[in-house]
Design an enzyme around this catalytic site. Structure first.
Site, short mmCIF file in Angstrom:
data_model
loop_
_atom_site.label_atom_id
_atom_site.label_comp_id
_atom_site.label_asym_id
_atom_site.label_seq_id
_atom_site.Cartn_x
_atom_site.Cartn_y
_atom_site.Cartn_z
N ASP A 11 0.85 -1.26 0.03
CA ASP A 11 0.01 0.06 0.13
C ASP A 11 0.87 1.16 0.09
OD1 ASP A 11 -2.52 1.22 0.58
OD2 ASP A 11 -1.52 1.94 2.17
N GLU A 49 1.74 -0.24 -4.92
CA GLU A 49 0.99 0.79 -5.51
C GLU A 49 1.66 1.94 -5.51
OE1 GLU A 49 -3.37 2.67 -3.64
OE2 GLU A 49 -1.77 2.42 -2.28
#
Length: 696
Positions: free
Chosen positions: A351, A387
């Site tokens: 993330d 990401e």
């Protein structure tokens, strides 16, 4: 409070292995803190409600505080109190009145509540976080627990599915099964429910190869959500990087997670974890003191240079973990290896990956975290997905990460949505997306699979809602519908929300089929959002992070079986044709075997097409695999070729196939995408896709 006297012996112990380690005769405790003055080990009863002893760790080696406590064993509940300066303006927030979770704990006992004694400062005080709170937080926080070493015996990992053959299924560990009537009620919403035979059968019939689970690291609910009667559903609020989240435990308890991994492996499915190492649940300077802040705030977090009272907030979550600190980097690396070696997972999705790759001078593709992972013989052998953005300076870094990292490709998402909505100037961009976004990823030897293609993910509209809503409908989040992304590139086909109009319903269904086919037939690695295969809706909520209810859970009772069958058909088509999942980028180069180009753009008259500017609304893409090409196993792949015809216009033109024997194997005009036999004249439906395979 005053603890009863402790009759055991406390020895210096060892600093070599962090955390609580059961050894013959007792437990070795070791914890990192560079700026602490003393570290107290607090022992608790099995329930975690009564503190039974406080022991000073007797030894410090470098920045590791450690001690061996004789007579303790697995199941011992404990926490830390750390002494040091409380000087927020200098970056230090030590407060021994706050019980701290061990960052290395494998198991958590008890629960967190929202009591303000968890704050290191006095709430409502005129000096705010500069004040000092002396209330004991122990009654209101979860505790660490000593694990039995037999739980974590190393696991042998088989070689995983190659990236180019992977089809990733992003799913919430609870929402995936919570409303599935085929799963027994006691297993719904649990790790064990994910591997119930009904779920395994669905995933195998669908044809996916990997399940990517939203965060399962131990996390807490944000205070502001608790006050609104909501919960942190997605789980991007970690506080324990080694402990599986207990709220998803089933009858097997802690053992259920490892059992889930084993059963998915037995079914031939990989497990990828969405991990959050970029920030923690402690938030900004107004947040609670739960672990890292109280252990050594100035080491674990990036603080503002000109005023270290405040945090660098590149994540938008209040704080940013400082992985440039070698001890913090070690924590992350130890955590990653734990999940691979002791639990057996097959990869990670990081993330806000840019935050992990940012050094003091900014984003660095050769920064400490990326280099540490790449050189690691354990982690270098699993799937690594980032990401590639955060909200910090220079935060958007699509295509900038080094191999072997793959990246979420939001350009594919936006390009596919824009193209099928009919946006101006979208066709030429769609051409690049179909071939793996070479402009972003074709450098330094990176394979096409570096592009993780997706049209939907947990964050945003579901596929069904992309065709039902032009505007977000997040009222249930309690933020006056101001949260969530405002630019969804969606199309409600003329009516916002549900409708009984058969023409609109048919158009929406075909749009979903077109986008699924686009995703699954493009070069790169496809990621499918769980539920999109059967038309799951979140009622227009595009930010369901706090919706641990029927909005966020998959609605299996309303599953559209025809759409599931269509998705299965497209996945099977991808698997049947190596030319649809190549390792190298295609640039229209001529093959040495026969002089034909590896990829050709055609108009509907069968003539080679050169795009200038926007490009046409209808075109065909002929993808070939070189005759005699050798795959990873040394097997010949043959002369594979597929023709993908796309008609976004309102017309129904005639399509002229190129020379050779081609047969239609997919037609999105049909509900199930049924193929048809050879025809001399092919009329293509408006707003549709057709796929033809070359008969050898």
């Amino acid at each position: 409070m005053t603890s009863p006297p402790f009759n055991g012996t406390v020895l210096p112990g060892s600093p070599l292995r962090l955390g609580a380690r059961f050894e013959q005769g007792g437990v070795n405790f070791a914890v990192f803190s560079a700026h602490a003055e003393a570290v107290e080990l607090c022992l608790f009863s099995q329930s975690g409600k009564q503190e039974t002893a406080r022991l000073m760790l007797p030894q410090r080696t470098g920045h590791i505080w450690h001690g061996f406590v004789e007579g303790l064993g697995p199941g011992q509940v404990y926490g830390y109190r750390v002494h040091g300066p409380y000087a927020p303006e200098q970056g230090h927030r030590f407060n021994p009145h706050k019980l701290l979770l061990d960052p290395y704990t494998r198991e958590v006992r008890g629960a967190w509540d929202n009591h303000d004694s968890r704050l290191g400062y006095r709430l409502g005080h005129a000096k705010e976080d500069l004040s000092f709170d002396r209330r004991d937080s122990a009654r209101h926080v979860a505790k660490s627990m000593v694990s039995h070493p037999a739980l974590f015996l190393p696991k042998e990992r088989e070689v995983g599915v190659p990236f180019e053959e992977s089809i990733i299924y992003e799913a919430h560990p609870k929402g995936l099964t919570m409303m599935n009537p085929a799963v027994p009620e006691k297993l719904r919403g649990t790790y064990e429910g994910i591997v119930h035979p009904a779920m395994i059968d669905h995933m195998l019939r669908l044809g996916i190869t990997a399940v990517e689970l939203l965060p399962v690291h131990h996390f807490i609910d944000d205070g502001f959500l608790i006050e609104k009667g909501l919960r942190n559903y997605w789980g991007y609020n970690s506080v324990g990087f080694f402990a599986p989240e207990p709220r998803y435990f089933g009858p097997l308890g802690y053992h259920g997670f490892a059992a889930m991994v084993d059963k998915l492996h037995a079914a031939g499915l990989e497990v990828i974890l969405d991990v959050v190492y970029n920030h923690t649940a402690e938030g900004d300077q107004r947040g609670p003191t739960l672990s890292f802040r109280g252990l050594d705030n100035a080491s674990y977090y990036r603080l503002q240079d000109d005023n270290p009272r405040f945090y660098v907030n590149d994540t938008g979550c209040g704080n940013t973990v400082d992985v440039s600190n070698p001890h913090v980097l070690r924590l992350v690396m130890d955590s990653l290896r734990f999940w691979v070696e002791q639990i057996g997972v097959d990869g990670f999705r990081f993330d806000l990956g840019t935050s992990l790759a940012r050094e003091g001078h900014g984003f660095d593709r050769r920064g400490g975290f990326l280099d540490a992972v790449r050189q690691d013989p354990v982690l270098g052998a699993v799937k690594l997905i980032v990401e590639p953005w955060d909200i910090g300076p220079g935060g958007y870094q699509l295509g900038a990460f080094p191999a072997p990292f793959a990246e979420w490709n939001d350009r594919f998402r936006d390009g596919a949505r824009s193209f099928w909505r009919g946006d101006q100037d979208s066709t030429r961009f769609m051409g690049s997306r179909l071939l793996g976004s070479a402009e972003a990823f074709d450098h330094a030897g990176r394979p096409v699979s570096s592009s993780i293609n997706f049209i939907t993910a947990h964050d945003g509209f579901t596929l069904a809602d992309l065709t039902r809503f032009n505007e977000r409908h997040n009222e249930d989040n309690g933020e006056d519908n101001a949260d969530g992304h405002g630019n969804n590139i969606s199309d409600n086909m003329g009516v916002e929300g549900e409708t009984d109009d058969p023409n609109i319903r048919a158009a929406r269904a075909k749009r979903q089929r077109n986008m699924l086919a686009t995703l699954l037939l493009s070069q790169g690695t496809p990621m499918l959002l769980a539920g999109d295969e059967f038309g799951n809706s979140q009622q227009g909520n595009n930010n369901a992070y706090a919706q641990d209810n029927e909005i966020g859970w998959l609605n299996w009772a309303q599953a559209e079986d025809d759409l599931t069958t269509f998705t299965q058909r497209v996945i099977a088509l991808r698997k049947a044709h190596p030319c649809l999942r190549q390792t190298r980028f295609l640039h229209g180069e001529r093959r040495s075997t026969d002089g034909l180009k590896d990829v050709v753009w055609l108009d509907f008259e069968g003539q080679e097409l050169e795009w200038h500017g926007e490009g046409p609304d209808r075109f065909a893409l002929l993808v070939r695999m070189a005759a005699g090409a050798v795959d990873r196993r040394g097997q010949l792949e043959g002369d594979d070729a597929v023709l993908i015809a796309i008609n976004r216009s309102d017309d129904e033109p005639q399509l002229v196939l190129p020379e050779g024997d081609f047969v239609c194997v997919l037609d999105t005009r049909h509900v199930l995408g049924e193929p048809f036999g050879a025809r001399e004249t092919i009329t293509m439906a408006s707003h549709s896709m057709m796929v033809f395979e070359k008969i050898p």
